[in-house]
Write a protein that holds these residues in place. Sequence first.
Motif, PDB file in Angstrom:
ATOM      1  N   GLU A 351      -4.254  16.912  10.475  1.00 29.42           N
ATOM      2  CA  GLU A 351      -3.239  15.877  10.275  1.00 29.42           C
ATOM      3  C   GLU A 351      -3.460  15.129   8.962  1.00 29.42           C
ATOM      4  N   GLU A 352      -4.717  14.816   8.662  1.00 28.10           N
ATOM      5  CA  GLU A 352      -5.025  14.116   7.410  1.00 28.10           C
ATOM      6  C   GLU A 352      -4.682  14.978   6.204  1.00 28.10           C
ATOM      7  N   ALA A 353      -5.000  16.254   6.281  1.00 25.28           N
ATOM      8  CA  ALA A 353      -4.705  17.154   5.167  1.00 25.28           C
ATOM      9  C   ALA A 353      -3.211  17.225   4.921  1.00 25.28           C
ATOM     10  N   GLY A 354      -2.426  17.375   5.984  1.00 27.06           N
ATOM     11  CA  GLY A 354      -0.977  17.443   5.845  1.00 27.06           C
ATOM     12  C   GLY A 354      -0.424  16.177   5.218  1.00 27.06           C
ATOM     13  N   ALA A 355      -0.954  15.029   5.632  1.00 31.30           N
ATOM     14  CA  ALA A 355      -0.483  13.753   5.093  1.00 31.30           C
ATOM     15  C   ALA A 355      -0.790  13.644   3.601  1.00 31.30           C
ATOM     16  N   ARG A 356      -1.953  14.090   3.196  1.00 33.90           N
ATOM     17  CA  ARG A 356      -2.321  14.032   1.779  1.00 33.90           C
ATOM     18  C   ARG A 356      -1.448  14.966   0.941  1.00 33.90           C
ATOM     19  N   PHE A 357      -1.185  16.158   1.450  1.00 28.40           N
ATOM     20  CA  PHE A 357      -0.328  17.087   0.704  1.00 28.40           C
ATOM     21  C   PHE A 357       1.099  16.543   0.589  1.00 28.40           C
ATOM     22  N   ARG A 358       1.600  15.961   1.668  1.00 26.81           N
ATOM     23  CA  ARG A 358       2.961  15.392   1.641  1.00 26.81           C
ATOM     24  C   ARG A 358       3.041  14.246   0.646  1.00 26.81           C
ATOM     25  N   LYS A 359       2.011  13.411   0.600  1.00 22.21           N
ATOM     26  CA  LYS A 359       2.004  12.307  -0.341  1.00 22.21           C
ATOM     27  C   LYS A 359       1.950  12.817  -1.783  1.00 22.21           C
ATOM     28  N   ALA A 360       1.115  13.828  -2.044  1.00 17.60           N
ATOM     29  CA  ALA A 360       1.004  14.378  -3.392  1.00 17.60           C
ATOM     30  C   ALA A 360       2.334  14.971  -3.862  1.00 17.60           C
ATOM     31  N   CYS A 361       3.088  15.523  -2.928  1.00 15.38           N
ATOM     32  CA  CYS A 361       4.373  16.151  -3.260  1.00 15.38           C
ATOM     33  C   CYS A 361       5.533  15.174  -3.188  1.00 15.38           C
ATOM     34  N   GLY A 362       5.232  13.897  -2.896  1.00 18.27           N
ATOM     35  CA  GLY A 362       6.293  12.890  -2.812  1.00 18.27           C
ATOM     36  C   GLY A 362       7.131  13.016  -1.562  1.00 18.27           C
ATOM     37  N   LEU A 363       6.558  13.570  -0.504  1.00 17.17           N
ATOM     38  CA  LEU A 363       7.316  13.795   0.735  1.00 17.17           C
ATOM     39  C   LEU A 363       6.823  12.935   1.882  1.00 17.17           C
ATOM     40  N   ASP A 364       5.931  11.982   1.599  1.00 12.27           N
ATOM     41  CA  ASP A 364       5.349  11.204   2.662  1.00 12.27           C
ATOM     42  C   ASP A 364       6.389  10.363   3.402  1.00 12.27           C
TER      43      ASP A 364
END
Length: 366
Positions: A351-364
């Motif tokens: 879950e943490e990994a997915g959240a970090r990737f979404r934030k990096a891609c501007g999708l958070d």
Amino acid sequence: MSTETRQGGALPGKPGPDTHATEVFTHIVDKVPLDTIVVTLRKQYGIECVALEMLSGERDQNYRIADRHGATFVCKVSHPSEPARVTQTQAQVLRHLARVAPSLPVQRVVPTLAGEDFAKIDLGRDEPVRVRLLTYLHGTPMHQATASVTTRRSLGTTHAQLIAALAILTDAETTPDLLWDLTHIQRVRPLLAHLRSVSDRRLAECFLRDFEHHAQPRVSSLRQQLIHNDLNPYNLLVDDNTAGICGVLDFGDLVAAPMLNDIAIASSYLISAHGHPLDDVCDYVAAFHREIPLRHEEIDTLFLLIAGRLVMTVAITEWRATLHPENRKYILRNNPAAWLGLRRLSTVSLEEAGARFRKACGLDGA
């Protein structure tokens, strides 16, 4: 010259993966003599070799060649277990990239005097040995270059451009039995028996179970295409002046697979040794996403695929090092970093990994 010998896929008393997928790693032959290569270059390429330097390689014999005019090339003598169609596909891909994406920093195929993609040497074996000549790219191998945000972002951009160019090549024929195909990670499960440390083996088995339970069911729904399949730091060159990627090498592991596999492979070599384990990965992923937007299911699966690639790296390399102790140093070149990556990723939840990737891609917030 001694005759060819064929070894089994694993050590006595230990299990091994599918024979078809591993033959290229276990089929041992004597190297083609240098004088034979020099004569072949002269007769079939019209090149007078004045300097020859052996380069490292996992399967092929590789040499840097200089001719009397000062031009530099890479000469690759294909492993005899590599089917001719695979060698031909690599040439087809490089010619395709030269045509549709000429700005991509990849090598060019140098044809023989007869206009063929490779020359043949008859050494009295079952099949002739194939010799290829490619242009030489200058730059510092990424594993020797200073790590930087600029390099990681350049990698993301360059990789996305490569993916876009490969996506429109739909008639390339590749091998279905490549051991390094992340889609079929279950093939490496028997190789975990070769991991000497009990704690390391348990760690690898844990990540493999997570992959099989959570990622494997999603694989068929991911975007599929031809991918490079081996974007490791030894196959990437960095420009000393700009810190950007100036070379993408070695298309020997081409396979039709999920696009996400290629992103996971590149990411697996970017696990941060300090700070959060995914900080450097996010630099690269964000740059890739700007060129080719990732879908939510891809972002949510990426972490499992990164860990899966690291499991493949430690399992395959430690198995192969037992088969080829004379080449142990080269085979295990990425092994310590892979183990460090697995241990670092063990501190991160899915879950943490997915959240970090979404934030990096501007999708958070999406």
